[in-house]
Motif scaffolding. Structure first.
Motif, PDB file in Angstrom:
ATOM      1  N   ARG A 112       3.182   4.391   1.019  1.00  0.00           N
ATOM      2  CA  ARG A 112       2.486   3.109   0.875  1.00  0.00           C
ATOM      3  C   ARG A 112       1.023   3.172   1.320  1.00  0.00           C
ATOM      4  O   ARG A 112       0.232   2.304   0.973  1.00  0.00           O
ATOM      5  CB  ARG A 112       3.224   2.020   1.639  1.00  0.00           C
ATOM      6  CG  ARG A 112       3.311   2.210   3.134  1.00  0.00           C
ATOM      7  CD  ARG A 112       4.143   1.081   3.773  1.00  0.00           C
ATOM      8  NE  ARG A 112       4.256   1.211   5.217  1.00  0.00           N
ATOM      9  CZ  ARG A 112       5.162   1.945   5.834  1.00  0.00           C
ATOM     10  NH1 ARG A 112       6.060   2.628   5.113  1.00  0.00           N
ATOM     11  NH2 ARG A 112       5.205   2.012   7.159  1.00  0.00           N
ATOM     12  N   GLU A 113       0.662   4.226   2.057  1.00  0.00           N
ATOM     13  CA  GLU A 113      -0.725   4.336   2.522  1.00  0.00           C
ATOM     14  C   GLU A 113      -1.723   4.452   1.380  1.00  0.00           C
ATOM     15  O   GLU A 113      -2.903   4.124   1.540  1.00  0.00           O
ATOM     16  CB  GLU A 113      -0.873   5.543   3.455  1.00  0.00           C
ATOM     17  CG  GLU A 113      -0.599   6.880   2.790  1.00  0.00           C
ATOM     18  CD  GLU A 113      -0.546   8.032   3.800  1.00  0.00           C
ATOM     19  OE1 GLU A 113      -1.328   8.985   3.646  1.00  0.00           O
ATOM     20  OE2 GLU A 113       0.276   7.957   4.736  1.00  0.00           O
TER      21      GLU A 113
ATOM     22  N   GLY B 157       2.536  -5.433   2.018  1.00  0.00           N
ATOM     23  CA  GLY B 157       2.451  -4.285   2.912  1.00  0.00           C
ATOM     24  C   GLY B 157       2.531  -2.951   2.204  1.00  0.00           C
ATOM     25  O   GLY B 157       2.980  -1.962   2.787  1.00  0.00           O
TER      26      GLY B 157
ATOM     27  N   GLY C 211      -3.690   0.444  -3.048  1.00  0.00           N
ATOM     28  CA  GLY C 211      -5.029  -0.132  -2.977  1.00  0.00           C
ATOM     29  C   GLY C 211      -6.136   0.848  -3.252  1.00  0.00           C
ATOM     30  O   GLY C 211      -7.292   0.453  -3.427  1.00  0.00           O
TER      31      GLY C 211
ATOM     32  N   ARG D  66       4.440 -15.231  -4.367  1.00  0.00           N
ATOM     33  CA  ARG D  66       3.394 -14.218  -4.229  1.00  0.00           C
ATOM     34  C   ARG D  66       2.500 -14.124  -5.452  1.00  0.00           C
ATOM     35  O   ARG D  66       1.363 -13.660  -5.367  1.00  0.00           O
ATOM     36  CB  ARG D  66       4.015 -12.838  -3.978  1.00  0.00           C
ATOM     37  CG  ARG D  66       4.809 -12.726  -2.692  1.00  0.00           C
ATOM     38  CD  ARG D  66       3.880 -12.708  -1.480  1.00  0.00           C
ATOM     39  NE  ARG D  66       4.646 -12.634  -0.224  1.00  0.00           N
ATOM     40  CZ  ARG D  66       5.039 -13.679   0.472  1.00  0.00           C
ATOM     41  NH1 ARG D  66       4.730 -14.907   0.040  1.00  0.00           N
ATOM     42  NH2 ARG D  66       5.722 -13.552   1.584  1.00  0.00           N
TER      43      ARG D  66
ATOM     44  N   ARG E 170      -4.763  -5.959  -5.256  1.00  0.00           N
ATOM     45  CA  ARG E 170      -4.894  -5.629  -3.835  1.00  0.00           C
ATOM     46  C   ARG E 170      -4.414  -6.782  -2.955  1.00  0.00           C
ATOM     47  O   ARG E 170      -3.862  -6.555  -1.873  1.00  0.00           O
ATOM     48  CB  ARG E 170      -6.335  -5.253  -3.517  1.00  0.00           C
ATOM     49  CG  ARG E 170      -6.741  -3.890  -4.093  1.00  0.00           C
ATOM     50  CD  ARG E 170      -8.050  -3.378  -3.524  1.00  0.00           C
ATOM     51  NE  ARG E 170      -8.353  -2.037  -4.001  1.00  0.00           N
ATOM     52  CZ  ARG E 170      -9.086  -1.763  -5.080  1.00  0.00           C
ATOM     53  NH1 ARG E 170      -9.590  -2.769  -5.797  1.00  0.00           N
ATOM     54  NH2 ARG E 170      -9.311  -0.528  -5.454  1.00  0.00           N
ATOM     55  N   GLU E 171      -4.634  -8.042  -3.400  1.00  0.00           N
ATOM     56  CA  GLU E 171      -4.100  -9.187  -2.648  1.00  0.00           C
ATOM     57  C   GLU E 171      -2.581  -9.090  -2.539  1.00  0.00           C
ATOM     58  O   GLU E 171      -2.005  -9.305  -1.464  1.00  0.00           O
ATOM     59  CB  GLU E 171      -4.478 -10.494  -3.346  1.00  0.00           C
ATOM     60  CG  GLU E 171      -5.924 -10.903  -3.225  1.00  0.00           C
ATOM     61  CD  GLU E 171      -6.187 -12.233  -3.903  1.00  0.00           C
ATOM     62  OE1 GLU E 171      -5.287 -13.106  -3.865  1.00  0.00           O
ATOM     63  OE2 GLU E 171      -7.263 -12.406  -4.494  1.00  0.00           O
TER      64      GLU E 171
ATOM     65  N   ASP F 204      -0.035  -0.198  -8.568  1.00  0.00           N
ATOM     66  CA  ASP F 204       0.419  -0.502  -7.213  1.00  0.00           C
ATOM     67  C   ASP F 204       1.689  -1.341  -7.239  1.00  0.00           C
ATOM     68  O   ASP F 204       2.041  -1.986  -6.244  1.00  0.00           O
ATOM     69  CB  ASP F 204      -0.677  -1.244  -6.438  1.00  0.00           C
ATOM     70  CG  ASP F 204      -1.668  -0.283  -5.801  1.00  0.00           C
ATOM     71  OD1 ASP F 204      -1.596   0.923  -6.082  1.00  0.00           O
ATOM     72  OD2 ASP F 204      -2.534  -0.748  -5.027  1.00  0.00           O
TER      73      ASP F 204
ATOM     74  N   GLY G  33      -0.757  -6.370  -2.796  1.00  0.00           N
ATOM     75  CA  GLY G  33      -0.409  -5.244  -1.943  1.00  0.00           C
ATOM     76  C   GLY G  33      -0.514  -5.573  -0.469  1.00  0.00           C
ATOM     77  O   GLY G  33       0.334  -5.167   0.335  1.00  0.00           O
ATOM     78  N   ARG G  34      -1.561  -6.316  -0.102  1.00  0.00           N
ATOM     79  CA  ARG G  34      -1.702  -6.705   1.310  1.00  0.00           C
ATOM     80  C   ARG G  34      -0.571  -7.640   1.734  1.00  0.00           C
ATOM     81  O   ARG G  34      -0.035  -7.529   2.847  1.00  0.00           O
ATOM     82  CB  ARG G  34      -3.067  -7.371   1.525  1.00  0.00           C
ATOM     83  CG  ARG G  34      -4.236  -6.383   1.520  1.00  0.00           C
ATOM     84  CD  ARG G  34      -5.513  -7.042   2.018  1.00  0.00           C
ATOM     85  NE  ARG G  34      -6.009  -8.037   1.094  1.00  0.00           N
ATOM     86  CZ  ARG G  34      -6.886  -7.782   0.117  1.00  0.00           C
ATOM     87  NH1 ARG G  34      -7.338  -6.549  -0.070  1.00  0.00           N
ATOM     88  NH2 ARG G  34      -7.308  -8.754  -0.676  1.00  0.00           N
ATOM     89  N   ALA G  35      -0.190  -8.565   0.830  1.00  0.00           N
ATOM     90  CA  ALA G  35       0.885  -9.499   1.166  1.00  0.00           C
ATOM     91  C   ALA G  35       2.223  -8.791   1.329  1.00  0.00           C
ATOM     92  O   ALA G  35       3.055  -9.195   2.158  1.00  0.00           O
ATOM     93  CB  ALA G  35       0.985 -10.581   0.096  1.00  0.00           C
TER      94      ALA G  35
END
Length: 705
Positions: free
Chosen positions: A417-418, A37, A421, A173, A30-31, A370, A33-35
């Motif tokens: 992409r929504e 987007g 996560g 990353r 998840r980290e 992901d 994925g947030r980086a």
């Protein structure tokens, strides 16, 4: 005898020391994925194989394809350190700057996957040795012994240099340690490994009396009087001691894991803010991945289904994907490698047909990935993998079907992409234990035909074909949300595992246990008193002996109870089951076992336990498993025909999506449980979904299902 670290060092051996896992696990998926987007998309990038003018073209094409992450440096040790005291980072500096300027993140490898030729020439003690005593020389890859102190020192020296130079690089990353540990050399049998094995045994058993008892060394006059008498299980006149072989598999996994952890310690010191991974390979039982996963910030996997087997290969891939998700505690995982089209290493290497790569990629997303990555970005001109397909092939991008599919999928992952996560919903779980997997396949068993992967496939396939969503767990895991727990085979069964199963059933869960389970303890010693001793109370049966069937033999069985009169067959195995509280669900109809139970069910607490004492045909197995699923109250996300795969992913805020893959040869129309919007097609919410043969899509559910 005590073997301390100074003795190991004198022998040139490194210890297989695995510390306890951290108290809390970092959610690296998840980290990442947030980086980024959303989904990670890209592949292995090996710019050292190409002249520098190609690099700018690569970055431009990556942007066109929607690539946002590439793995760099996996096989670049010889380029970064061409001699013991010579370092060349300038080329890698330029590559990382180009990628960063292009908005592309980097999964930076420590480059220790394949040592340079100079290391073996100067230190031949770094080379691995087979069970037969053959040294494996440079010229391929992975030519290192995990117990070699010199290899460990050289690898951590390189990892330190990488960490010191790039820890704060803005493109970084993710760290990528090694590559496919154990893919080619899962077990080494050299003298350094013998030293390290003895140290491992001292740590495990403490003294020789305990070890001799655990290994049953009074058999065949194997009793040890000194730890120095113990060797790796090399080639012997006949069957080796199975308990020793099992412990050596455990040791070998720990030895490789120790290599990973030595590099991880360096990265944690210099770049604690960056998550760390290493990639599992398709030969999954080479290591105990449950032990490994506890030290991974995000689990990653290399998937290579066979395009020549489009009927069944997606089922095996699904099993691997569910395992990867389970290893990470149901968190998002990474599809680190797949082939854009053909591979190079099978006897015959067909290309993927149009749409297959896209569908198989979305299948991984359906099961919690992901990240959708490839090996490799640009197909090589030379070397052993020059015929392995790349995202950019030998012919370039113009007129390339594979490139068009790569570019299209990159855009589609941005459209969906929504759901990155989110978690995969499941109410069925399958138990996989690597100790038991290894023990079942030791030599001198009742049948060499009984294989753990086959058992897993046998009991997963019917539920998969009916759309039931499953996860994979290990003994003792939290079973929150699970209603049906399937043990395809648990040959090695600890008493605490039996207690865990009993608690689950007492609380209302339903357990299904496959044949030849509950036979031995953690040291491969028989549980006495009749099989399956630790599971007898749960199952309500006793089995005094087993009767494996010869190749080609088929026996007749008949369902009892609600399915009375339904005929079926079984192969491979049968058992003379005695009922001790259980009732028969299937019986033998011929031979000396005629009328005796072949499958049973036993009410236990608020739940129930099923036992399948023969390898039934698919239809009979399906009937038994569907009865267990109905009793457990399990439901698939969507009712689907065979060949269609649907998984629901749900976010913490209640939003949910269905990922649908049609592996069949015909168009299908599916009734959705609630109206949904196909995110990869035009149109608004609908109560049905029509999907072409070989198609795949993502549907946003417009209200909670």
């Amino acid at each position: 005898m005590t073997i301390d670290l100074s003795q190991l060092t004198a022998a040139g051996a490194a210890p297989a020391v695995v510390p306890p896992p951290p108290a809390t696990r970092r959610d690296g998926g998840r980290e990442l994925g947030r980086a980024l987007g959303g989904f990670a998309y890209g592949g292995d990038y090996n710019p050292e194989q190409w002249p520098e003018p190609v690099w700018k073209e690569d970055v431009a094409l990556m942007q066109e394809a929607g690539v946002n992450l590439v793995t760099v440096g996996v096989f670049s040790w010889a380029n970064l350190q061409p001699a013991p005291d010579t370092w060349r980072f300038d080329w890698l500096d330029r590559v990382l700057e180009l990628l960063h300027e292009g908005g592309i993140g980097v999964d930076l490898a420590t480059a220790t996957a394949s040592p340079p030729p100079w290391l073996a020439r100067r230190h031949p003690d770094t080379l691995p040795v087979t069970r037969e005593g053959t040294t494996l020389w440079p010229g391929g890859r992975q030519h290192y012994c995990p117990s070699s102190l010199r290899f460990r020192e050289a690898a951590t020296e390189l990892a330190t240099a990488m960490a010191q130079r790039y820890a704060d690089h803005p493109a970084l990353r993710l760290w990528h340690i090694g590559n496919e540990y154990g893919c080619h050399v899962a077990v080494c049998y050299c003298d350094r490994c013998a030293w390290a094995f003895r140290h491992w045994l001292v740590e495990r058993y403490g003294d020789l009396d305990t070890l001799n008892d655990a290994w049953g060394t009074d058999f065949w006059s194997q009793r040890y009087g000194d730890f120095e008498e113990i060797l790796p299980p090399r080639v012997a006149p006949t069957f080796p001691n199975p308990s020793q072989v099992l412990d050596y598999r455990r040791f070998a996994s720990d030895a490789l894991l120790s290599c990973y952890l030595a590099e991880r310690a360096v990265l944690d010191e210099h770049a604690p803010q960056v998550p760390i991974t290493t990639n599992a390979h398709p030969d999954i039982p080479a290591q105990d991945w449950w032990r490994w996963a506890a030290h991974l910030d995000v689990v990653s996997y290399d998937s290579y289904p066979d395009p020549a087997d489009e009927v069944g290969t997606h089922v095996d891939a699904a099993t691997a994907y569910d395992l990867m998700r389970g290893l990470g505690g149901e968190r998002p995982w990474m599809l680190m490698e797949q082939a854009p089209s053909a591979v190079n290493w099978r006897d015959v290497n067909p290309m993927k047909s149009p749409g297959t790569m896209r569908r198989w990629s979305l299948q991984a997303v359906a099961r919690g990935a992901d990240a959708v990555m490839y090996f490799q970005w640009r197909a090589s001109r030379a070397g052993a993998e020059k015929y392995h397909s790349g995202m950019v092939g030998h012919a370039g991008t113009e007129g390339s079907r594979t490139w068009d599919e790569i570019r299209t999928l990159g855009g589609e992952l941005q459209q969906v992409r929504e759901l990155a996560g989110s978690a995969v919903e499941s109410d069925v779980a399958y138990v996989v234990d690597f100790d038991s997997w290894w023990a079942l396949e030791l030599p001198s068993q009742p049948s060499a035909r009984l294989r753990a992967a086959d058992q897993l496939r046998w009991l997963r396939r019917p539920l998969e074909e009916h759309g039931f969503a499953g996860r994979i767990v290990r003994p003792g895991d939290d079973l929150d949300g699970v209603r049906l727990l399937v043990l395809p085979n648990l040959y090695l069964c600890r008493e605490e595992t039996a207690a865990w199963l009993e608690r689950f059933a007492e609380g209302g869960g339903v357990v299904v246990v496959g044949l030849f389970s509950g036979i031995v303890d953690a040291n491969d010693r028989i549980h006495l008193g009749g099989y399956p001793a630790p599971l007898r109370d749960l199952l309500g049966i006793r089995v005094p002996e087993v009767d494996p069937l010869p190749d080609g033999a088929e026996i007749a069985v008949e369902l009892a109870g609600a399915g009375a009169g339904s005929a079926g067959t079984a192969t491979l195995w049968r058992e003379p089951i005695e009922l001790h509280g259980a009732e028969a669900l299937a019986t033998h109809v011929e031979g000396w076992l005629a009328g005796r139970p072949a499958a049973t069910v036993h009410t236990f607490g608020e739940g129930a336990a099923y036992y399948l004492g023969a390898r039934f045909d698919d239809e009979t197995t399906g009937r038994l498993l569907l009865a267990a699923a109905e009793r457990a109250g399990c439901r698939p996300p969507v009712a689907v025909p065979a060949g269609v795969e649907v998984r629901r992913r749900r976010a913490g805020d209640g939003r949910s999506w269905l990922v649908v893959c049609n592996h069949g040869a015909d168009e299908v129309t599916i009734e959705l449980p609630v109206p949904g919007t196909d995110l990869l097609a035009d149109g608004g919410p609908s109560g049905t979904l029509t999907l072409a043969a070989g198609g795949a899509t993502v549907v946003r559910e417009e209200r909670s299902a």
